[in-house]
Motif scaffolding. Sequence first.
Motif, PDB file in Angstrom:
ATOM      1  N   ARG A  61      30.154 -16.655 -16.887  1.00 24.78           N
ATOM      2  CA  ARG A  61      28.488 -16.842 -16.853  1.00 24.78           C
ATOM      3  C   ARG A  61      27.341 -16.756 -17.981  1.00 24.78           C
ATOM      4  O   ARG A  61      26.578 -16.802 -17.386  1.00 24.78           O
ATOM      5  N   LYS A 158      21.629 -14.019 -15.872  1.00 19.72           N
ATOM      6  CA  LYS A 158      21.582 -12.084 -15.968  1.00 19.72           C
ATOM      7  C   LYS A 158      20.472 -12.602 -17.011  1.00 19.72           C
ATOM      8  O   LYS A 158      21.537 -12.524 -18.002  1.00 19.72           O
ATOM      9  N   TYR A 162      15.365  -6.706 -16.966  1.00 17.23           N
ATOM     10  CA  TYR A 162      15.826  -6.118 -16.673  1.00 17.23           C
ATOM     11  C   TYR A 162      14.446  -4.712 -15.736  1.00 17.23           C
ATOM     12  O   TYR A 162      15.503  -3.532 -15.445  1.00 17.23           O
ATOM     13  N   GLU A 191      20.858  -7.429  -3.990  1.00 18.68           N
ATOM     14  CA  GLU A 191      21.997  -7.045  -4.523  1.00 18.68           C
ATOM     15  C   GLU A 191      21.491  -5.284  -5.209  1.00 18.68           C
ATOM     16  O   GLU A 191      20.019  -5.143  -4.758  1.00 18.68           O
ATOM     17  N   GLY A 192      21.853  -4.848  -5.474  1.00 18.97           N
ATOM     18  CA  GLY A 192      22.053  -3.873  -6.424  1.00 18.97           C
ATOM     19  C   GLY A 192      21.018  -4.145  -7.616  1.00 18.97           C
ATOM     20  O   GLY A 192      21.580  -5.182  -8.360  1.00 18.97           O
ATOM     21  N   PRO A 193      20.156  -3.199  -8.294  1.00 24.22           N
ATOM     22  CA  PRO A 193      19.962  -3.875  -9.953  1.00 24.22           C
ATOM     23  C   PRO A 193      20.737  -3.711 -10.450  1.00 24.22           C
ATOM     24  O   PRO A 193      20.615  -4.560 -11.580  1.00 24.22           O
ATOM     25  N   THR A 194      22.072  -2.817 -10.862  1.00 27.04           N
ATOM     26  CA  THR A 194      23.241  -3.925 -11.706  1.00 27.04           C
ATOM     27  C   THR A 194      24.433  -3.859 -11.113  1.00 27.04           C
ATOM     28  O   THR A 194      25.527  -3.654 -11.847  1.00 27.04           O
ATOM     29  N   SER A 195      24.381  -4.379  -9.968  1.00 25.95           N
ATOM     30  CA  SER A 195      25.375  -4.267  -9.053  1.00 25.95           C
ATOM     31  C   SER A 195      25.986  -5.297  -7.498  1.00 25.95           C
ATOM     32  O   SER A 195      24.537  -5.456  -7.340  1.00 25.95           O
ATOM     33  N   THR A 196      26.968  -5.869  -7.042  1.00 24.90           N
ATOM     34  CA  THR A 196      27.128  -6.399  -5.704  1.00 24.90           C
ATOM     35  C   THR A 196      26.728  -5.478  -4.629  1.00 24.90           C
ATOM     36  O   THR A 196      27.999  -4.797  -4.481  1.00 24.90           O
ATOM     37  N   LEU A 215      22.510 -12.754  -8.582  1.00 26.72           N
ATOM     38  CA  LEU A 215      24.063 -13.085  -9.237  1.00 26.72           C
ATOM     39  C   LEU A 215      24.875 -12.468  -8.600  1.00 26.72           C
ATOM     40  O   LEU A 215      24.944 -12.118  -7.728  1.00 26.72           O
ATOM     41  N   GLY A 217      28.677 -11.769  -8.868  1.00 29.51           N
ATOM     42  CA  GLY A 217      29.331 -10.707  -9.110  1.00 29.51           C
ATOM     43  C   GLY A 217      30.611 -11.199  -9.663  1.00 29.51           C
ATOM     44  O   GLY A 217      31.440 -11.551  -8.603  1.00 29.51           O
ATOM     45  N   THR A 218      30.924 -10.887 -10.940  1.00 21.20           N
ATOM     46  CA  THR A 218      32.630 -11.544 -11.311  1.00 21.20           C
ATOM     47  C   THR A 218      33.386  -9.992 -10.504  1.00 21.20           C
ATOM     48  O   THR A 218      34.433 -10.476 -10.045  1.00 21.20           O
ATOM     49  N   THR A 219      32.842  -8.790 -10.436  1.00 20.92           N
ATOM     50  CA  THR A 219      33.888  -7.716  -9.890  1.00 20.92           C
ATOM     51  C   THR A 219      34.509  -8.765  -8.827  1.00 20.92           C
ATOM     52  O   THR A 219      35.197  -8.832  -7.482  1.00 20.92           O
ATOM     53  N   LEU A 253      29.559  -3.362  -7.019  1.00 25.35           N
ATOM     54  CA  LEU A 253      30.130  -3.564  -7.155  1.00 25.35           C
ATOM     55  C   LEU A 253      29.753  -3.513  -8.467  1.00 25.35           C
ATOM     56  O   LEU A 253      28.864  -4.482  -8.597  1.00 25.35           O
ATOM     57  N   SER A 254      30.986  -3.219  -9.526  1.00 27.32           N
ATOM     58  CA  SER A 254      30.708  -4.095 -11.222  1.00 27.32           C
ATOM     59  C   SER A 254      30.980  -3.904 -11.696  1.00 27.32           C
ATOM     60  O   SER A 254      32.255  -2.846 -11.754  1.00 27.32           O
ATOM     61  N   GLY A 255      31.411  -4.559 -13.336  1.00 29.62           N
ATOM     62  CA  GLY A 255      32.346  -5.111 -13.943  1.00 29.62           C
ATOM     63  C   GLY A 255      32.994  -3.489 -14.946  1.00 29.62           C
ATOM     64  O   GLY A 255      33.629  -3.230 -14.650  1.00 29.62           O
TER      65      GLY A 255
HETATM   66  N1  PLP Z   1      24.112  -8.127  -9.686  1.00 32.51           N
HETATM   67  C1  PLP Z   1      23.184  -7.383 -10.603  1.00 32.51           C
HETATM   68  C2  PLP Z   1      21.507  -7.643 -10.841  1.00 32.51           C
HETATM   69  C3  PLP Z   1      24.233  -7.104 -11.954  1.00 32.51           C
HETATM   70  O1  PLP Z   1      23.117  -6.647 -12.921  1.00 32.51           O
HETATM   71  C4  PLP Z   1      25.163  -6.278 -12.068  1.00 32.51           C
HETATM   72  C5  PLP Z   1      25.974  -6.121 -12.955  1.00 32.51           C
HETATM   73  O2  PLP Z   1      26.209  -7.238 -13.934  1.00 32.51           O
HETATM   74  C6  PLP Z   1      25.843  -7.809 -10.222  1.00 32.51           C
HETATM   75  C7  PLP Z   1      25.624  -8.115  -9.110  1.00 32.51           C
HETATM   76  C8  PLP Z   1      27.548  -7.039 -10.971  1.00 32.51           C
HETATM   77  O3  PLP Z   1      28.482  -7.891 -11.626  1.00 32.51           O
HETATM   78  P1  PLP Z   1      29.598  -7.898 -12.209  1.00 32.51           P
HETATM   79  O4  PLP Z   1      30.828  -6.909 -10.798  1.00 32.51           O
HETATM   80  O5  PLP Z   1      30.254  -9.280 -12.722  1.00 32.51           O
HETATM   81  O6  PLP Z   1      29.156  -6.915 -13.647  1.00 32.51           O
END
Ligand code: PLP
Length: 285
Positions: A61, A158, A162, A191-196, A215, A217-219, A253-255
């Motif tokens: 990514r 990404k 932010y 999505e979430g601000p830092t998550s899927t 984004l 999401g890898t998770t 979800l996030s890593g």
């Molecule tokens: N969407 C956004 C905007 C993010 O910042 C993140 C976190 O990195 C994700 C989704 C989830 O991505 P990942 O599961 O790869 O951490």
Amino acid sequence: MTAPETARRVAVWTEGGPRVVDADQPVVTAFDQGLGRGDGVFESVLVTGGRTPHLDAHLARLHRSAQITAITDPGEDAVRALVGAVVAGWPAEVEGVCRVFLTRGLGDGTPPTLLALLSAVPAETVRQRTEGIAVVTLSLGVPADFRATAPWLLGGAKTLSYAVNMAAQRHAHALGADDVVLTSLEGRLLEGPTSTVVWAARGRLHTPPVDTGILAGTTQARLFARAEDDGWPTSVTPGTVDDLVAADAVWLLSGVRGAAPVTRLDGADRGDAGLSRRVQELLAR
Ligand code: PLP
């Protein structure tokens, strides 16, 4: 455990390779475009058992983000070596978060800046993973199909920009919630601000399509691959907030945080039908 050896660490990429430096020493010039303009990309990688088991997906990514933003990609070997240098010797019993920053440097064809930062996963992040989160829905004010046709909005990258994402989370905190689900102008789930966003409904796991500019999401990708292997079908579904209300369970979800169960949505309590354990077990496999 927060022993001194788990304090913050920094490694910087130099012409000679990775160099671990004192975490408080200056490592970028004040003229770096990443600082002044947020003109860069990043990844947050979970460190568990002293290792980075999901690094490959983050490297892929980061490469895509560099392509989308036209920032010189230092290459997978450089990023791998830098992460390896900063993680080396990190205690296996302390979960860490390794942030990799790649910026445009000074711009005008100069080399990019590449840094890796490592610190312990905050206790609050672990609490949210285990106890769940209260979430509010907020509009991003962009039509769901717009970013696919607007490459200047950097959908799917990404980026380091932010500030809006953090402001959305502060807004949620002011409303007494932990986190946010962003929606499009017409009310579609993003999505979430830092998550899927992932939800369970009608025997399937669902997540919104990435052509909305969110984004990848890898998770989420890891969960869906393992769920399919386990006989739990998955779908990419253009949902709305009503779908989350009607869902059996909702997670962000996030890593680093993993799957945080949504226990409250726009002020209304909600359950997870006992599905969070299965989701977390699939992610931990
Ligand atoms: N969407 C956004 C905007 C993010 O910042 C993140 C976190 O990195 C994700 C989704 C989830 O991505 P990942 O599961 O790869 O951490």
